[in-house]
Scaffold this motif. Structure first.
Motif, PDB file in Angstrom:
ATOM      1  N   PHE A  69       0.781  -1.179  -0.052  1.00  0.00           N
ATOM      2  CA  PHE A  69      -0.032  -0.049   0.130  1.00  0.00           C
ATOM      3  C   PHE A  69       0.823   1.181  -0.006  1.00  0.00           C
ATOM      4  N   LEU A  70       1.685   1.279   0.903  1.00  0.00           N
ATOM      5  CA  LEU A  70       2.714   2.404   0.955  1.00  0.00           C
ATOM      6  C   LEU A  70       3.551   2.723  -0.368  1.00  0.00           C
ATOM      7  N   PHE A  71       3.955   1.365  -1.078  1.00  0.00           N
ATOM      8  CA  PHE A  71       4.726   1.608  -2.142  1.00  0.00           C
ATOM      9  C   PHE A  71       3.806   1.796  -3.519  1.00  0.00           C
ATOM     10  N   PHE A  72       2.581   1.353  -3.540  1.00  0.00           N
ATOM     11  CA  PHE A  72       1.937   1.785  -4.811  1.00  0.00           C
ATOM     12  C   PHE A  72       0.968   3.136  -4.615  1.00  0.00           C
ATOM     13  N   THR A  73       1.036   3.551  -3.563  1.00  0.00           N
ATOM     14  CA  THR A  73       0.496   5.008  -3.388  1.00  0.00           C
ATOM     15  C   THR A  73       1.539   6.010  -3.115  1.00  0.00           C
ATOM     16  N   GLN A  74       2.628   5.660  -3.520  1.00  0.00           N
ATOM     17  CA  GLN A  74       3.877   6.626  -3.691  1.00  0.00           C
ATOM     18  C   GLN A  74       4.218   7.445  -2.297  1.00  0.00           C
ATOM     19  N   ARG A  75       4.254   6.354  -1.497  1.00  0.00           N
ATOM     20  CA  ARG A  75       4.514   6.984   0.137  1.00  0.00           C
ATOM     21  C   ARG A  75       5.898   6.297   0.597  1.00  0.00           C
ATOM     22  N   LEU A  76       6.539   5.769  -0.374  1.00  0.00           N
ATOM     23  CA  LEU A  76       7.851   5.190   0.110  1.00  0.00           C
ATOM     24  C   LEU A  76       8.866   5.613  -0.995  1.00  0.00           C
ATOM     25  N   PRO A  77       9.057   6.730  -1.364  1.00  0.00           N
ATOM     26  CA  PRO A  77      10.097   7.398  -2.149  1.00  0.00           C
ATOM     27  C   PRO A  77      11.490   7.112  -1.796  1.00  0.00           C
ATOM     28  N   VAL A  78      11.726   7.282  -0.697  1.00  0.00           N
ATOM     29  CA  VAL A  78      12.980   6.806   0.186  1.00  0.00           C
ATOM     30  C   VAL A  78      13.582   5.513  -0.296  1.00  0.00           C
ATOM     31  N   ILE A  79      12.784   4.568  -0.007  1.00  0.00           N
ATOM     32  CA  ILE A  79      13.041   3.064  -0.532  1.00  0.00           C
ATOM     33  C   ILE A  79      13.056   2.740  -1.910  1.00  0.00           C
ATOM     34  N   ALA A  80      11.880   3.097  -2.441  1.00  0.00           N
ATOM     35  CA  ALA A  80      11.791   2.589  -4.039  1.00  0.00           C
ATOM     36  C   ALA A  80      10.431   3.688  -4.595  1.00  0.00           C
ATOM     37  N   GLN A  81      10.875   3.859  -5.744  1.00  0.00           N
ATOM     38  CA  GLN A  81       9.789   5.001  -6.614  1.00  0.00           C
ATOM     39  C   GLN A  81       8.872   3.952  -7.039  1.00  0.00           C
ATOM     40  N   GLY A  82       7.475   3.925  -6.710  1.00  0.00           N
ATOM     41  CA  GLY A  82       6.370   3.407  -7.075  1.00  0.00           C
ATOM     42  C   GLY A  82       5.897   3.707  -8.483  1.00  0.00           C
ATOM     43  N   PRO A  83       5.241   2.836  -9.078  1.00  0.00           N
ATOM     44  CA  PRO A  83       4.650   3.174 -10.667  1.00  0.00           C
ATOM     45  C   PRO A  83       3.751   4.290 -10.345  1.00  0.00           C
ATOM     46  N   ALA A  84       3.883   5.216 -11.277  1.00  0.00           N
ATOM     47  CA  ALA A  84       2.868   6.385 -10.984  1.00  0.00           C
ATOM     48  C   ALA A  84       1.940   6.513 -12.025  1.00  0.00           C
ATOM     49  N   SER A  85       1.448   5.689 -13.030  1.00  0.00           N
ATOM     50  CA  SER A  85       0.696   5.694 -13.960  1.00  0.00           C
ATOM     51  C   SER A  85      -0.529   4.591 -13.571  1.00  0.00           C
ATOM     52  N   LEU A  86      -0.756   4.265 -12.589  1.00  0.00           N
ATOM     53  CA  LEU A  86      -1.780   3.385 -12.066  1.00  0.00           C
ATOM     54  C   LEU A  86      -3.106   3.670 -12.444  1.00  0.00           C
ATOM     55  N   ASN A  87      -3.893   2.862 -12.901  1.00  0.00           N
ATOM     56  CA  ASN A  87      -5.394   3.323 -12.903  1.00  0.00           C
ATOM     57  C   ASN A  87      -6.033   3.221 -11.604  1.00  0.00           C
ATOM     58  N   TYR A  88      -5.972   1.992 -11.035  1.00  0.00           N
ATOM     59  CA  TYR A  88      -6.505   1.457  -9.624  1.00  0.00           C
ATOM     60  C   TYR A  88      -5.319   0.760  -8.799  1.00  0.00           C
ATOM     61  N   TYR A  89      -4.778   1.531  -7.862  1.00  0.00           N
ATOM     62  CA  TYR A  89      -3.703   1.203  -7.056  1.00  0.00           C
ATOM     63  C   TYR A  89      -4.296  -0.244  -6.166  1.00  0.00           C
ATOM     64  N   TRP A  90      -5.545  -0.355  -6.000  1.00  0.00           N
ATOM     65  CA  TRP A  90      -6.040  -1.394  -5.246  1.00  0.00           C
ATOM     66  C   TRP A  90      -6.092  -2.865  -6.145  1.00  0.00           C
ATOM     67  N   VAL A  91      -5.683  -2.683  -7.440  1.00  0.00           N
ATOM     68  CA  VAL A  91      -5.563  -3.910  -8.292  1.00  0.00           C
ATOM     69  C   VAL A  91      -4.370  -4.616  -7.757  1.00  0.00           C
ATOM     70  N   PRO A  92      -3.270  -3.982  -7.799  1.00  0.00           N
ATOM     71  CA  PRO A  92      -1.924  -4.917  -7.651  1.00  0.00           C
ATOM     72  C   PRO A  92      -1.713  -5.177  -6.109  1.00  0.00           C
ATOM     73  N   LEU A  93      -2.559  -4.323  -5.429  1.00  0.00           N
ATOM     74  CA  LEU A  93      -2.578  -4.362  -3.815  1.00  0.00           C
ATOM     75  C   LEU A  93      -3.297  -5.513  -3.055  1.00  0.00           C
ATOM     76  N   LEU A  94      -4.450  -5.646  -3.861  1.00  0.00           N
ATOM     77  CA  LEU A  94      -4.999  -6.812  -3.496  1.00  0.00           C
ATOM     78  C   LEU A  94      -4.768  -8.207  -4.015  1.00  0.00           C
ATOM     79  N   THR A  95      -4.236  -8.050  -5.258  1.00  0.00           N
ATOM     80  CA  THR A  95      -3.575  -9.136  -5.713  1.00  0.00           C
ATOM     81  C   THR A  95      -2.295  -9.674  -4.780  1.00  0.00           C
TER      82      THR A  95
END
Length: 589
Positions: free
Chosen positions: A499-525
């Motif tokens: 959740f922190l990664f796919f919502t761009q809340r962990l920029p220090v560790i890694a930069q998550g994908p910024a062009s997601l339509n629904y962040y809950w899709v990979p999150l629930l998976t």
């Protein structure tokens, strides 16, 4: 168009862009339509599966298609925009579902490697927990408990933050009933009601977990001792941790077999052709025909311009009449195979762990490759017993599916009494299925120990459990609860990181994908995949503990701890379990 073309040549300039040819029309209207050179009717459309469907719009509060509300249907009649809307309503829903599916596919294409990384982390974390259970089971339980409580607490805090932030937006006061069913799932997360509901649900779960930990604290100590013993068994038979991968492969084969068979059944049949009259009514319209000899038949002479077009695959033979029955049979076989694979895994694991328990000097008396030997023994000698046990579960599951099918078909004609009866039946079948699964699992353990048939083993297991009913409550439920906390901790930890990664809340560790339509899709998976991976690992532990418990009960009845009949269990675990049974034993004496 030909009539308009004779009066004004400019009409062809607009119409020819929809035709295959751009030359001047030299054919008759009938020939143009029969040759599919030009469309029968033209109105604003949108594509779907290489077909055109009406593209509706609103003008001054009136539903229109290209500023028109009445259209020629190409057969001399007229159609209103309301008729077209009703006809295309289902297609529009499919278009929305298609759009949602494309967006979900784009999200998977963007994040698939991050999802795999998350699942790999979940696998490593599950391995670490299983290894640590052998050495610091008591400390690790507190880690499970504090971790689960902390993860749920973080979820409550996040829901509260979202709820308070949305108070500034006027649209957030809407309810789910106001917006209805939407394919854009993100719209629901813009409502205060959604976050408030999630917060209440998490608060209830938090309270339940805390109360269970308080009231089960004494039994949890016994479960920790059992987990330590199970860790020793897995340490001596480490190949059991790899067995869930074999189960996954076998289940995948069963699923693929069922899907392929269902597709072949659905597409089996012969092509059926029917008469179509583009120019008007024909007495032979919708009758079956043969395209190879159609032009020489009386139908072609009676209805000039009629066509013999493909309609569907089907047939009227005895085979085609029984295709629905074959689908039901295929589904039943699928349920039977799935339960057989699960039963095979339980019997093989039980045989390996029983070999560990009944070895007097561990690990010297444990034979080589105990899991491989137990698996081969189950395949060679116990296939019939496993098939019979899985058949019972498959029958119950089939009855549940039939009940759901009847509920779906009779949904509009139900009354209060029928709904109540259906709820009672669902509850009864659910309880029956879980009770049979529990009894079958213990029967497979007895089969692995003694090699008897299923009915004899089920009877022996039931009698053994009834004679030790208090210890059953101590071991099974509490142990499963502790392991369930471990599964929740693994899935929750990976879920919070995702959740922190796919919502761009962990920029220090890694930069998550910024062009997601629904962040809950990979999150629930990631969360679901992590839970399934943890379940695969911890289910081996659960089977190990249950096998050791059944063997312990048998050990108590067969031996008395003397030199001639010594106990096979370790003194530490023997003292703990006997201590919990002191009062019943004295009463019995």
């Amino acid at each position: 168009m030909q009539l308009l073309y004779t009066k004004d040549k400019s009409h062809w300039e607009d119409y020819r862009q929809f035709c295959k040819t751009t030359a001047k029309p030299v054919k008759s209207l009938t020939q143009l339509l029969l040759d599919d050179d030009c469309p029968t009717a033209i109105f604003p459309s949108k594509p779907f599966l290489q077909r055109c469907f009406p593209d509706f719009s609103t003008k001054n509060g009136t539903l229109t298609i290209g500023s028109q509300i009445v259209f020629q249907d190409g057969n001399g009649g007229t159609r209103s925009v309301i008729e077209l809307r009703d006809a295309a309503n289902g297609i529009n829903k499919l278009l929305d579902a298609k759009s949602l599916g494309l967006k979900v596919f784009e999200d998977y294409a963007t994040t698939w490697y991050w999802i795999l990384i998350g699942l790999m982390i979940a696998m490593v974390l599950s391995w670490i927990f299983l290894i640590l259970l052998r050495f610091i089971a008591g400390c690790l339980f507190w880690v499970f408990m504090i971790g689960v409580i902390g993860i749920i607490g973080y979820g409550i805090w996040h829901c509260y933050q979202q709820y308070t932030n949305l108070q500034e937006h006027p649209r957030s006061v809407l309810t789910v009933y106001d917006i209805g069913i939407q394919t854009n799932i993100s719209m629901y997360f813009e409502l205060q009601q959604t976050w408030f509901t999630l917060m209440i649900i998490l608060c209830i779960i938090e309270v339940i977990v805390i109360l269970m930990l308080i009231f089960l604290r004494n039994r949890i100590r016994v479960a920790i001792i059992l987990l330590k013993e199970g860790s020793k068994a897995i340490g001596y038979v480490p190949s059991t941790l790899v067995y869930p991968a074999l189960t996954f492969i076998l289940l995948s084969i069963c699923i693929c077999y069922w899907v392929v068979t269902a597709v072949f059944l659905a597409t089996s049949g012969v092509p059926v052709y029917k008469v179509i009259a583009p120019e008007g009514h024909c007495i032979h319209e919708n009758q079956t025909c043969d395209p190879e000899i159609f032009n020489t038949t009386e139908i072609a002479k009676a209805c000039p311009g009629a066509l013999c077009n493909f309609a569907f695959y089907g047939g009227k033979s005895l085979y085609h009449q029984y295709i629905p029955t074959f689908h039901v049979y295929n589904l039943f076989v699928f349920l039977w195979l799935i339960n057989f694979v699960i039963a095979l895994g339980q019997c093989a694991l039980a045989g390996a762990f029983a070999t560990y328990y009944w070895a007097m000097k561990k690990p010297d008396d444990i034979p080589r490759y105990p899991l491989f030997t137990a698996f081969g023994r189950a395949i060679r000698y116990h296939t019939g017993s496993l098939a019979f046990g899985s058949l019972i579960i498959a029958l119950i599951q089939m009855f549940k599916i039939v009940l759901e099918y009847l509920n779906h078909r009779l949904k509009r004609t139900e009354n209060t009494l029928s709904k109540f009866l259906q709820c009672c039946l669902r509850c009864c079948f659910w309880c029956l299925e879980n009770a049979i699964k529990f009894l079958n699992r213990n029967a497979y353990i007895m089969i692995a120990i003694y090699g008897r048939n299923f009915c004899r083993s089920a009877k022996d297991a039931f009698n053994l459990l009834m004679r030790n009913v208090l210890k059953v409550a101590v071991t099974d439920e509490v142990t499963y609860f502790v392991l369930f906390l471990g599964k929740i901790l693994v899935a929750g930890s990976i879920g919070v990181l995702a959740f922190l990664f796919f919502t761009q809340r962990l920029p220090v560790i890694a930069q998550g994908p910024a062009s997601l339509n629904y962040y809950w899709v990979p999150l629930l998976t990631v969360i679901l995949g992590s839970y399934l991976i943890a379940h695969g690992f911890f289910s081996v532990y659960a089977m190990c503990v249950e096998t050791i418990f059944i063997c312990f009960c048998e050990d108590l009845e067969r031996n008395d701890g003397s030199t001639e009949k010594p106990y096979f269990i370790t003194p530490n675990l023997h003292g703990i379990l006997i201590k919990k049974q002191l009062v019943p034993q004295k009463q019995k004496e």
